[in-house]
Write a protein that holds these residues in place. Sequence first.
Motif, PDB file in Angstrom:
ATOM      1  N   MET A 123     -58.508  41.707 -64.399  1.00 49.21           N
ATOM      2  CA  MET A 123     -57.507  41.107 -65.360  1.00 49.21           C
ATOM      3  C   MET A 123     -57.569  42.128 -65.864  1.00 49.21           C
ATOM      4  SD  MET A 123     -54.511  40.086 -65.192  1.00 49.21           S
ATOM      5  CE  MET A 123     -55.665  38.248 -63.920  1.00 49.21           C
ATOM      6  N   GLU A 124     -58.572  42.740 -67.691  1.00 49.02           N
ATOM      7  CA  GLU A 124     -58.371  43.321 -67.979  1.00 49.02           C
ATOM      8  C   GLU A 124     -58.130  44.624 -67.976  1.00 49.02           C
ATOM      9  OE1 GLU A 124     -62.273  43.257 -70.108  1.00 49.02           O
ATOM     10  OE2 GLU A 124     -62.011  41.319 -70.579  1.00 49.02           O
ATOM     11  N   ARG A 125     -58.565  45.214 -66.446  1.00 45.87           N
ATOM     12  CA  ARG A 125     -58.716  46.699 -66.198  1.00 45.87           C
ATOM     13  C   ARG A 125     -57.010  47.024 -65.527  1.00 45.87           C
ATOM     14  NH1 ARG A 125     -64.056  47.303 -63.004  1.00 45.87           N
ATOM     15  NH2 ARG A 125     -65.503  47.595 -64.353  1.00 45.87           N
ATOM     16  N   LYS A 126     -56.551  45.259 -65.143  1.00 45.39           N
ATOM     17  CA  LYS A 126     -55.327  45.715 -64.198  1.00 45.39           C
ATOM     18  C   LYS A 126     -53.650  45.973 -65.620  1.00 45.39           C
ATOM     19  CE  LYS A 126     -55.424  43.197 -60.499  1.00 45.39           C
ATOM     20  NZ  LYS A 126     -55.385  41.561 -59.548  1.00 45.39           N
ATOM     21  N   LEU A 127     -54.655  45.355 -66.487  1.00 42.89           N
ATOM     22  CA  LEU A 127     -54.050  45.262 -67.798  1.00 42.89           C
ATOM     23  C   LEU A 127     -53.846  47.041 -68.545  1.00 42.89           C
ATOM     24  CD1 LEU A 127     -54.500  41.260 -69.745  1.00 42.89           C
ATOM     25  CD2 LEU A 127     -52.526  42.552 -68.532  1.00 42.89           C
ATOM     26  N   SER A 128     -55.505  47.458 -68.422  1.00 35.45           N
ATOM     27  CA  SER A 128     -55.843  48.500 -69.779  1.00 35.45           C
ATOM     28  C   SER A 128     -54.567  49.801 -68.187  1.00 35.45           C
ATOM     29  CB  SER A 128     -56.136  48.480 -69.467  1.00 35.45           C
ATOM     30  OG  SER A 128     -57.041  50.348 -70.110  1.00 35.45           O
ATOM     31  N   SER A 129     -54.464  49.106 -67.221  1.00 37.89           N
ATOM     32  CA  SER A 129     -54.018  50.047 -66.037  1.00 37.89           C
ATOM     33  C   SER A 129     -52.295  49.553 -66.724  1.00 37.89           C
ATOM     34  CB  SER A 129     -54.085  50.145 -64.849  1.00 37.89           C
ATOM     35  OG  SER A 129     -53.229  50.824 -64.018  1.00 37.89           O
ATOM     36  N   GLY A 135     -47.342  52.950 -71.902  1.00 41.08           N
ATOM     37  CA  GLY A 135     -47.349  53.265 -73.366  1.00 41.08           C
ATOM     38  C   GLY A 135     -48.658  54.098 -73.843  1.00 41.08           C
ATOM     39  N   GLY A 136     -49.299  54.651 -73.246  1.00 40.29           N
ATOM     40  CA  GLY A 136     -49.901  55.437 -72.945  1.00 40.29           C
ATOM     41  C   GLY A 136     -51.313  55.098 -73.674  1.00 40.29           C
ATOM     42  N   ASN A 137     -51.816  55.093 -74.615  1.00 41.41           N
ATOM     43  CA  ASN A 137     -52.901  54.606 -74.988  1.00 41.41           C
ATOM     44  C   ASN A 137     -52.698  53.102 -76.338  1.00 41.41           C
ATOM     45  OD1 ASN A 137     -54.907  55.955 -74.097  1.00 41.41           O
ATOM     46  ND2 ASN A 137     -55.009  57.232 -75.679  1.00 41.41           N
ATOM     47  N   THR A 138     -51.217  53.195 -76.423  1.00 42.61           N
ATOM     48  CA  THR A 138     -50.554  52.410 -77.236  1.00 42.61           C
ATOM     49  C   THR A 138     -50.987  50.074 -77.157  1.00 42.61           C
ATOM     50  OG1 THR A 138     -48.928  53.700 -77.778  1.00 42.61           O
ATOM     51  CG2 THR A 138     -48.657  51.763 -78.558  1.00 42.61           C
ATOM     52  N   PRO A 139     -51.510  50.204 -77.917  1.00 45.56           N
ATOM     53  CA  PRO A 139     -51.872  48.159 -77.393  1.00 45.56           C
ATOM     54  C   PRO A 139     -50.331  47.819 -77.353  1.00 45.56           C
ATOM     55  CG  PRO A 139     -52.420  49.242 -79.864  1.00 45.56           C
ATOM     56  CD  PRO A 139     -52.065  50.065 -79.406  1.00 45.56           C
ATOM     57  N   ALA A 140     -51.031  46.548 -75.850  1.00 47.19           N
ATOM     58  CA  ALA A 140     -49.773  46.108 -75.761  1.00 47.19           C
ATOM     59  C   ALA A 140     -49.544  45.258 -76.748  1.00 47.19           C
ATOM     60  CB  ALA A 140     -49.913  45.203 -74.519  1.00 47.19           C
ATOM     61  N   THR A 141     -48.004  44.849 -76.943  1.00 48.43           N
ATOM     62  CA  THR A 141     -47.377  44.180 -77.758  1.00 48.43           C
ATOM     63  C   THR A 141     -48.061  42.596 -77.262  1.00 48.43           C
ATOM     64  OG1 THR A 141     -46.252  45.292 -78.554  1.00 48.43           O
ATOM     65  CG2 THR A 141     -45.479  42.895 -79.470  1.00 48.43           C
ATOM     66  N   PRO A 142     -48.650  41.574 -78.082  1.00 48.55           N
ATOM     67  CA  PRO A 142     -49.000  40.240 -77.593  1.00 48.55           C
ATOM     68  C   PRO A 142     -47.265  39.605 -77.364  1.00 48.55           C
ATOM     69  CG  PRO A 142     -50.352  40.678 -79.710  1.00 48.55           C
ATOM     70  CD  PRO A 142     -49.306  41.973 -79.429  1.00 48.55           C
ATOM     71  N   VAL A 143     -47.363  38.662 -76.003  1.00 44.32           N
ATOM     72  CA  VAL A 143     -46.721  37.939 -75.742  1.00 44.32           C
ATOM     73  C   VAL A 143     -47.031  36.545 -76.042  1.00 44.32           C
ATOM     74  CG1 VAL A 143     -45.751  39.438 -74.015  1.00 44.32           C
ATOM     75  CG2 VAL A 143     -47.689  37.522 -73.888  1.00 44.32           C
ATOM     76  N   ASP A 144     -47.996  36.456 -76.881  1.00 42.65           N
ATOM     77  CA  ASP A 144     -48.362  34.736 -77.220  1.00 42.65           C
ATOM     78  C   ASP A 144     -47.415  34.672 -79.022  1.00 42.65           C
ATOM     79  OD1 ASP A 144     -51.061  32.400 -77.438  1.00 42.65           O
ATOM     80  OD2 ASP A 144     -48.687  32.308 -77.603  1.00 42.65           O
ATOM     81  N   ASP A 145     -46.439  33.740 -78.796  1.00 44.68           N
ATOM     82  CA  ASP A 145     -46.098  33.448 -79.830  1.00 44.68           C
ATOM     83  C   ASP A 145     -45.817  31.958 -80.540  1.00 44.68           C
ATOM     84  OD1 ASP A 145     -42.730  31.932 -78.767  1.00 44.68           O
ATOM     85  OD2 ASP A 145     -45.028  31.067 -78.692  1.00 44.68           O
ATOM     86  N   GLY A 146     -47.016  31.813 -80.101  1.00 37.58           N
ATOM     87  CA  GLY A 146     -48.638  30.447 -80.935  1.00 37.58           C
ATOM     88  C   GLY A 146     -47.768  29.274 -80.430  1.00 37.58           C
ATOM     89  N   HIS A 147     -46.660  29.108 -79.457  1.00 35.40           N
ATOM     90  CA  HIS A 147     -45.954  27.981 -78.859  1.00 35.40           C
ATOM     91  C   HIS A 147     -47.305  28.306 -77.667  1.00 35.40           C
ATOM     92  CE1 HIS A 147     -43.551  24.632 -77.828  1.00 35.40           C
ATOM     93  NE2 HIS A 147     -43.563  25.482 -77.008  1.00 35.40           N
ATOM     94  N   GLN A 148     -46.903  28.767 -76.857  1.00 33.25           N
ATOM     95  CA  GLN A 148     -47.627  29.168 -75.818  1.00 33.25           C
ATOM     96  C   GLN A 148     -49.207  28.489 -75.936  1.00 33.25           C
ATOM     97  OE1 GLN A 148     -46.408  33.139 -74.994  1.00 33.25           O
ATOM     98  NE2 GLN A 148     -45.584  32.379 -72.882  1.00 33.25           N
ATOM     99  N   GLN A 149     -49.908  29.314 -77.210  1.00 29.94           N
ATOM    100  CA  GLN A 149     -51.130  28.334 -76.540  1.00 29.94           C
ATOM    101  C   GLN A 149     -51.635  27.096 -77.713  1.00 29.94           C
ATOM    102  OE1 GLN A 149     -52.682  31.338 -79.899  1.00 29.94           O
ATOM    103  NE2 GLN A 149     -54.811  30.443 -79.662  1.00 29.94           N
ATOM    104  N   LYS A 150     -50.854  26.233 -78.432  1.00 33.10           N
ATOM    105  CA  LYS A 150     -50.542  24.700 -78.733  1.00 33.10           C
ATOM    106  C   LYS A 150     -50.083  24.766 -77.054  1.00 33.10           C
ATOM    107  CE  LYS A 150     -47.934  21.377 -81.675  1.00 33.10           C
ATOM    108  NZ  LYS A 150     -47.402  21.628 -82.884  1.00 33.10           N
ATOM    109  N   GLU A 151     -49.519  24.665 -76.356  1.00 36.51           N
ATOM    110  CA  GLU A 151     -49.458  23.993 -75.507  1.00 36.51           C
ATOM    111  C   GLU A 151     -50.600  24.124 -74.571  1.00 36.51           C
ATOM    112  OE1 GLU A 151     -46.674  22.376 -76.825  1.00 36.51           O
ATOM    113  OE2 GLU A 151     -46.520  22.146 -74.824  1.00 36.51           O
ATOM    114  N   LYS A 152     -51.575  25.376 -74.130  1.00 31.34           N
ATOM    115  CA  LYS A 152     -52.562  25.634 -73.744  1.00 31.34           C
ATOM    116  C   LYS A 152     -53.358  24.419 -74.039  1.00 31.34           C
ATOM    117  CE  LYS A 152     -55.710  26.847 -70.693  1.00 31.34           C
ATOM    118  NZ  LYS A 152     -55.455  28.601 -70.779  1.00 31.34           N
ATOM    119  N   VAL A 153     -53.628  23.920 -75.372  1.00 33.16           N
ATOM    120  CA  VAL A 153     -54.431  23.959 -76.180  1.00 33.16           C
ATOM    121  C   VAL A 153     -54.027  21.747 -74.679  1.00 33.16           C
ATOM    122  CG1 VAL A 153     -54.909  22.095 -77.879  1.00 33.16           C
ATOM    123  CG2 VAL A 153     -55.227  24.760 -78.575  1.00 33.16           C
ATOM    124  N   ARG A 154     -52.377  21.440 -75.549  1.00 33.70           N
ATOM    125  CA  ARG A 154     -52.331  20.351 -74.893  1.00 33.70           C
ATOM    126  C   ARG A 154     -52.994  19.688 -73.443  1.00 33.70           C
ATOM    127  NH1 ARG A 154     -48.657  17.553 -77.313  1.00 33.70           N
ATOM    128  NH2 ARG A 154     -47.108  19.407 -78.670  1.00 33.70           N
TER     129      ARG A 154
END
Length: 277
Positions: A123-129, A135-154
């Motif tokens: 999965m890491e290799r796919k994301l890196s690709s 975007g070249g070497n530009t890091p991907a912008t996080p898409v988790d807004d905190g709410h998704q993380q909270k729902e995953k905990v739930r």
Amino acid sequence: MNFYIVDDDKSVTMILHRIIDKDMNNNVVGISTDAEKALSEIMLLDVDIVLVDLLMPHISGIDLIKKLRQSKSRLKFIMISQVRDNDLREQAYEAGIEFFIDKPINMIEVKTVVEKVTQNIQMERKLSSIQSLIGGNTPATPVDDGHQQKEKVRSILTYLGISSEKGASDIMSLAQIMTTKKLTFSEVNLADEYHINEQERKVLLQRIRRSVKTGLTNLANISFDNLGDEIVVEYSNMLYEYRNVRNEMLFLEGKRATGGKVSLQKFFDGLVEESKN
């Protein structure tokens, strides 16, 4: 995937080699019973995953991991051990291991853990690709807004059957504090965060511990019908450590006088990490 096995017990390296080799996509590129030799060889080889014993002469498994990560930060580590010392295990997780595999070796546990780590690498290799394409070497912008993380905990608490427990809201709240402030469980000052005195702090922890222990019992019951299931093994390792789930299963079967133990630090640190996935 390319694997390297380090353990001073030759019988363990032989068992692990056989299990890993059963998958045609896996290749064991090196085996060593000496940590110093392993260090020099791994630096020169193309290795993806290292299985390493915790306690070895000259260089411990933890120190070996730290040395390797200085030059090979993308390496993944699975630690093998019969040690039950929680402090040592916490140090291993802090050093960067993905999972623990307990001795004596359990074939199903090894197979499932190896598959999980392999999937993470893929999965890491796919994301890196993808990142390199858009975007070249530009890091991907996080898409988790905190709410998704909270729902995953739930959802994890629901899977463990404790989302309706009295301590569930406390677990959710504490996990949110750790996530927002980027703290580990041991770094959270409960008295300051909740504005409570020492007695109230103890009551809070007791309430949380009861819920976490119930989760362990429920996970052990789930394991009877789903032994080897990827999620069961992952949650067992990340939240409780597999041996504690196994001990709880033996207790429920009447084969042990006591069940598995819970570590709140292990549970919460693992819960927050799992919520990021």
